[in-house]
Scaffold this motif. Structure first.
Motif, PDB file in Angstrom:
ATOM      1  N   VAL A  90      19.234  20.700   2.128  1.00 44.20           N
ATOM      2  CA  VAL A  90      18.033  20.219   2.797  1.00 44.20           C
ATOM      3  C   VAL A  90      17.102  19.654   1.733  1.00 44.20           C
ATOM      4  O   VAL A  90      16.793  20.343   0.759  1.00 44.20           O
ATOM      5  CB  VAL A  90      17.330  21.329   3.588  1.00 44.20           C
ATOM      6  N   GLN A 111      18.284  17.037   6.347  1.00 41.66           N
ATOM      7  CA  GLN A 111      19.590  17.507   5.913  1.00 41.66           C
ATOM      8  C   GLN A 111      20.414  16.370   5.330  1.00 41.66           C
ATOM      9  O   GLN A 111      20.530  15.295   5.941  1.00 41.66           O
ATOM     10  CB  GLN A 111      20.343  18.135   7.086  1.00 41.66           C
ATOM     11  N   THR A 113      24.335  15.874   3.935  1.00 38.30           N
ATOM     12  CA  THR A 113      25.651  16.472   3.818  1.00 38.30           C
ATOM     13  C   THR A 113      26.609  15.440   3.253  1.00 38.30           C
ATOM     14  O   THR A 113      26.743  14.347   3.803  1.00 38.30           O
ATOM     15  CB  THR A 113      26.174  16.964   5.178  1.00 38.30           C
TER      16      THR A 113
END
Length: 116
Positions: A90, A111, A113
């Motif tokens: 985050v 977020q 990823t």
């Protein structure tokens, strides 16, 4: 009320790029140190990059990430290139007056990823 709102996070493959934005509102952040932090699951939050008069980058992102600010639009950016799975987490935007050591304004986080 002063507010920082991040955007631009998402899912990307290793080697890809993302550009995070942090929109500031409610007060002027001119003269403030602006920064990006990140926190991975089970790890402490870490400083990724900082901008005021000069810029600072964590060793792990130096050469791959670029922090910039547009004072006219009260926005701070983090361009992230050649992303690695260990960049996942985050990402938080933060601000502090240059006279203080601790960041006293924080966004809600976005977020990021990175898949291998």
């Amino acid at each position: 009320q002063a507010q920082l709102v991040e955007s631009g996070g998402g899912l990307v493959q290793a080697g890809g790029s993302l550009r995070l934005s942090c929109a500031a509102s409610g007060r002027t952040f001119r003269g403030y140190v602006m920064a990006w932090f990140r926190q991975a699951p089970g790890k402490e939050r870490e400083l990724v990059a900082r901008v005021f008069i000069t810029t600072y980058y964590a060793d792990s992102v130096n050469g791959r990430f670029t922090i910039s600010r547009d004072n006219a639009k009260s926005t701070v950016f983090l361009q992230m290139n050649n992303l690695k799975p260990e960049d996942s987490g985050v990402y938080y935007c933060a601000a502090r007056p240059s006279s203080l050591n601790e960041f006293n304004y924080w966004g809600q986080g976005t977020q990021v990823t990175v898949s291998s």
